[in-house]
Design a protein around this motif. Structure first.
Motif, PDB file in Angstrom:
ATOM      1  N   GLN A  47       0.946  -1.112   0.155  1.00 19.49           N
ATOM      2  CA  GLN A  47      -0.040  -0.019   0.117  1.00 19.49           C
ATOM      3  C   GLN A  47       0.805   1.354   0.095  1.00 19.49           C
ATOM      4  OE1 GLN A  47      -2.224  -0.787   3.678  1.00 19.49           O
ATOM      5  NE2 GLN A  47      -4.001  -1.662   2.390  1.00 19.49           N
ATOM      6  N   GLU A  59      -1.336  -5.569   2.736  1.00 17.92           N
ATOM      7  CA  GLU A  59      -2.617  -6.355   2.808  1.00 17.92           C
ATOM      8  C   GLU A  59      -2.357  -7.629   2.870  1.00 17.92           C
ATOM      9  OE1 GLU A  59      -6.165  -5.285   0.589  1.00 17.92           O
ATOM     10  OE2 GLU A  59      -7.461  -6.849   1.699  1.00 17.92           O
ATOM     11  N   ALA A 116      -2.625  -4.801   7.112  1.00 19.41           N
ATOM     12  CA  ALA A 116      -3.941  -4.958   7.047  1.00 19.41           C
ATOM     13  C   ALA A 116      -4.386  -6.468   6.951  1.00 19.41           C
ATOM     14  CB  ALA A 116      -4.478  -4.043   6.005  1.00 19.41           C
ATOM     15  N   ASN A 118      -7.712  -9.049   6.358  1.00 13.69           N
ATOM     16  CA  ASN A 118      -9.242  -9.128   6.324  1.00 13.69           C
ATOM     17  C   ASN A 118      -9.940 -10.010   7.265  1.00 13.69           C
ATOM     18  OD1 ASN A 118      -9.735  -7.868   3.540  1.00 13.69           O
ATOM     19  ND2 ASN A 118      -8.014  -8.902   2.978  1.00 13.69           N
ATOM     20  N   GLU A 150      -9.693  -5.111   8.372  1.00 12.50           N
ATOM     21  CA  GLU A 150     -10.253  -4.521   7.259  1.00 12.50           C
ATOM     22  C   GLU A 150     -11.817  -5.224   7.296  1.00 12.50           C
ATOM     23  OE1 GLU A 150      -8.992  -4.898   3.453  1.00 12.50           O
ATOM     24  OE2 GLU A 150      -7.143  -3.610   3.614  1.00 12.50           O
ATOM     25  N   ASP A 180     -13.520  -1.880   3.865  1.00 13.02           N
ATOM     26  CA  ASP A 180     -13.024  -2.486   2.666  1.00 13.02           C
ATOM     27  C   ASP A 180     -14.178  -2.356   1.629  1.00 13.02           C
ATOM     28  OD1 ASP A 180     -11.548  -3.807   0.833  1.00 13.02           O
ATOM     29  OD2 ASP A 180     -11.433  -5.607   1.947  1.00 13.02           O
TER      30      ASP A 180
END
Ligand code: C2E
Ligand code: MG
Ligand code: MG
Ligand code: MG
Length: 292
Positions: A47, A59, A116, A118, A150, A180
């Motif tokens: 990122q 991520e 990050a 998910n 996220e 997200d």
């Protein structure tokens, strides 16, 4: 004759179903063993901060290295993991693995990047993600500010009571939260007022056509404006072309992620990619046109 054909169609359809069902069952059994066999792995996508083109975050994206099928994308097995309840163990593994990998990079000289992770809506609804994060942080000794969770907008709309508490607990620990696929969920903007959010990730579907469709450009601009006035960071997903970077910078977007800067890669590849003064690595931006 028509009837025979119909029967033929029907039976091949049934056979097809049969095969799909059999495949799904086999895949589920494989997935149950995948975690224990170490077949799940995380890949990492950089990122970038647009003001100076530096890698400021990463991520973690899940992959399954299946012995026969090769590298399987999350879209192919996450639904199965959700249905079967395996997502809880997988999600916990992802959190732990991501925190540990970030610490490994730090030990090898990479700066304090944000990582990050998910988290599936299913997991958010059923478990305390704040406690899972706390234990992943404790065992990896990663500092909480470096972890970002996220979640999608939909999570914030359902089960509000316990999600609200979870979000508060995450925030209290210092963990960041990103929304997200922002702009694609079924939600009202009220949650931005009620929940402590740090970052909006503009969904790829708006970024993809922002150069050609003025409506997409308008949405991107509006989200950046919204983020700015609410004091949130805004990151654009799915950036593939320099022209998008130009437009995003002009809009005042803070960060970007996408194939232009780097595809998801293994942890070692990411270390070489992002480490500033490592002879083995190339500076970000080399091998592609410089970002204006
Ligand atoms: P996401 O979180 O929105 O992740 C971004 C997806 O877009 C990733 O796909 C990434 O590889 C892809 N992508 C990034 N840049 C570009 C680009 O410039 N162009 C294009 N065409 N695609 C780009 P991936 O890795 O297949 O993941 C798909 C989704 O699966 C993720 O969407 C996320 O919702 C879910 N997912 C991935 N890893 C995990 C995980 O560890 N846990 C959970 N619960 N979900 C995960
Ligand atoms: Mg994501
Ligand atoms: Mg996304
Ligand atoms: Mg997505």
């Amino acid at each position: 004759r028509a009837k025979a054909e119909g029967g033929g169609l029907y039976s091949s359809f049934a056979e097809g179903m049969d095969q799909n069902a059999r495949q799904a069952i086999a895949l589920e059994a494989d997935l149950r063993r995948a975690l224990g066999r170490g077949e799940l792995e995380l890949h990492y996508q950089p990122q970038i901060r647009l003001s100076d083109c530096k890698v400021v975050g990463v991520e973690a994206l899940l992959r399954w290295r299946h012995p026969e099928r090769g590298l399987v994308a999350p879209a192919e097995f996450l639904p199965l993991a959700e249905e079967s309840g395996m997502i809880y163990d997988i999600g916990e593994w992802v959190l732990n693995e991501a925190c540990q990998e970030a610490m490994r990079w730090t030990e090898r000289g990479l700066g304090d990047l944000r990582i990050a992770v998910n988290i599936s809506p299913t997991q958010f609804r059923k478990q305390s993600v704040a406690s899972l994060a706390a234990s992943a942080l404790a065992s990896s000794r990663l500092s909480a500010e470096r972890l970002e969770i996220e979640i999608t907008e939909n999570v914030l709309m359902q089960g509000a009571e316990r999600v609200l508490k979870d979000m508060r607990d995450l925030h209290r620990q210092g963990v960041q939260v990103a929304i997200d696929d922002f702009g694609t969920g079924y939600s009202s903007l009220a949650y931005l007022k009620n929940f402590k959010v740090d970052r909006l990730k503009i969904d790829r579907c708006f970024v993809r056509t922002m150069e050609t469709d003025p409506r997409d450009a308008a949405i991107v601009n509006a989200v950046v404006g919204l983020g700015k006035s609410l004091d949130l960071h805004v990151l654009a997903e799915g950036v593939e072309r320099e022209q998008q970077v130009k437009m995003l910078k002009a809009a005042g977007c803070d960060e970007a992620q996408g194939y232009l800067f780097g595809k998801p890669m293994t942890g070692d590849a990411f270390l070489a990619f992002a480490k500033p003064d490592c002879e083995a690595s190339e500076p970000v931006g080399k091998g592609r046109a410089a970002v204006p």
